[in-house]
Design an enzyme around this catalytic site. Structure first.
Site, PDB file in Angstrom:
ATOM      1  N   LEU A  80     -34.738  -1.655  -8.803  1.00 25.01           N
ATOM      2  CA  LEU A  80     -34.130  -0.127  -8.565  1.00 25.01           C
ATOM      3  C   LEU A  80     -33.187  -0.233  -7.435  1.00 25.01           C
ATOM      4  CD1 LEU A  80     -37.669   1.346  -8.700  1.00 25.01           C
ATOM      5  CD2 LEU A  80     -36.128   0.828 -10.561  1.00 25.01           C
ATOM      6  N   ASP A  81     -32.604   0.839  -7.236  1.00 25.99           N
ATOM      7  CA  ASP A  81     -31.747   0.972  -6.036  1.00 25.99           C
ATOM      8  C   ASP A  81     -32.264   2.101  -4.966  1.00 25.99           C
ATOM      9  OD1 ASP A  81     -31.150   3.290  -7.396  1.00 25.99           O
ATOM     10  OD2 ASP A  81     -29.042   2.751  -7.986  1.00 25.99           O
ATOM     11  N   SER A  82     -31.606   2.448  -4.238  1.00 22.97           N
ATOM     12  CA  SER A  82     -32.312   3.150  -2.811  1.00 22.97           C
ATOM     13  C   SER A  82     -32.316   4.436  -3.297  1.00 22.97           C
ATOM     14  CB  SER A  82     -31.165   3.005  -1.719  1.00 22.97           C
ATOM     15  OG  SER A  82     -29.721   3.433  -2.050  1.00 22.97           O
ATOM     16  N   ASP A  84     -33.372   5.430  -6.636  1.00 24.63           N
ATOM     17  CA  ASP A  84     -34.562   5.302  -7.462  1.00 24.63           C
ATOM     18  C   ASP A  84     -35.789   5.441  -6.276  1.00 24.63           C
ATOM     19  OD1 ASP A  84     -33.107   5.151  -9.482  1.00 24.63           O
ATOM     20  OD2 ASP A  84     -32.930   3.231  -9.648  1.00 24.63           O
ATOM     21  N   ASN A  85     -35.407   4.765  -5.398  1.00 26.67           N
ATOM     22  CA  ASN A  85     -36.639   4.563  -4.526  1.00 26.67           C
ATOM     23  C   ASN A  85     -36.799   6.017  -3.980  1.00 26.67           C
ATOM     24  OD1 ASN A  85     -38.436   4.015  -2.525  1.00 26.67           O
ATOM     25  ND2 ASN A  85     -36.839   2.288  -1.473  1.00 26.67           N
TER      26      ASN A  85
END
Lengths: 125, 116
Positions: A80-82, A84-85
């Site tokens: 995931l990317d930031s 999505d985090n």
């Protein structure tokens, strides 16, 4: 008569496993039921927190549910990317009716940290 | 060289955190503005598209400018009465029926325990 004695000696009734199964089939214990009407929800057990956090992460659309374990890292292991985090942390907040300060929420980047944070939060419900 | 690289990385990290916090606040605000959940999903995906459109920008100053623009836009459209979790300050259940501190318990003898 001798046969009966031998048979009884060999016979083992699995009392303990039955009792354990009975506990597991009833996830709400009595003490947590009786607190439902109080203004504070009773504190969650570690297993409940782990199960619900993992459910939230698994139901995230971009996540492959088979790869989710309690010590998975959102960006390194799940791809995931930031942002999505951020969305996952928002979903966890909604699941447990929490409000995590922005600076702390940005630091939560793995399942382990999320579970620890929710478990140690006094208002998690 | 290494000092400038470290400075570059530190600035990138700070920008990343700023973007994350901005996205988080904006997403929360979107949820407050949306009356229903099914409206929120469309708004949230539009918001995400706005962020993803500038995903590959590398110029540090351009990124700073974009973040400042985004924060200004967020402040302009901020909800006047946002949703607050009930127990939090400003929430509807804030300081209502708090659990007594440990060591203090309620005795239901109504003061008679001293006279017996």
């Amino acid at each position: 008569m001798a046969l009966r004695a031998v048979l009884l000696r060999q016979l083992r009734v699995p009392v303990q496993t039955l009792a354990l199964a009975g506990c597991k089939s009833q996830p709400w214990s009595f003490s947590s039921c009786i607190r439902l009407m109080s203004s504070h929800d009773d504190h969650l057990s570690k297993e409940q927190v782990i199960g619900r956090v993992l459910d939230v992460v698994k139901s995230f659309p971009k996540v492959d549910p088979s790869r989710v374990t309690p010590d998975v890292h959102f960006q390194k292991d799940l791809g995931l990317d930031s942002l999505d985090n951020v969305e996952i942390i928002m979903a966890i907040e909604e699941e447990f009716k929490l409000e995590i300060p922005d600076k702390e929420a940005v630091k939560i980047d793995s399942c382990n940290l999320a579970i620890e944070y929710v478990y140690n939060h006094p208002m998690a419900a | 060289m290494s000092v400038s690289t470290a400075a570059y990385l530190a600035r990138r990290a700070a920008q990343k955190e700023r973007v994350q916090i901005l996205y988080r606040r904006a997403l929360r605000d979107t949820l407050t503005w949306a009356v229903h959940r099914h409206l929120f999903y469309q708004d949230a995906s539009n918001l995400r598209e706005k962020f993803d459109a500038n995903k590959h920008v590398e110029d540090l100053d351009a990124i700073d400018r974009m973040i400042a623009e985004g924060e200004a836009q967020y402040n302009k459209w901020r909800h006047p009465d946002p949703y607050i979790v009930p127990w939090a300050p400003g929430g509807s259940k804030f300081t209502r029926n708090p659990t007594p501190p440990s060591g203090i318990e309620i005795v239901y003898n109504y003061g008679r325990e001293d006279n017996d």
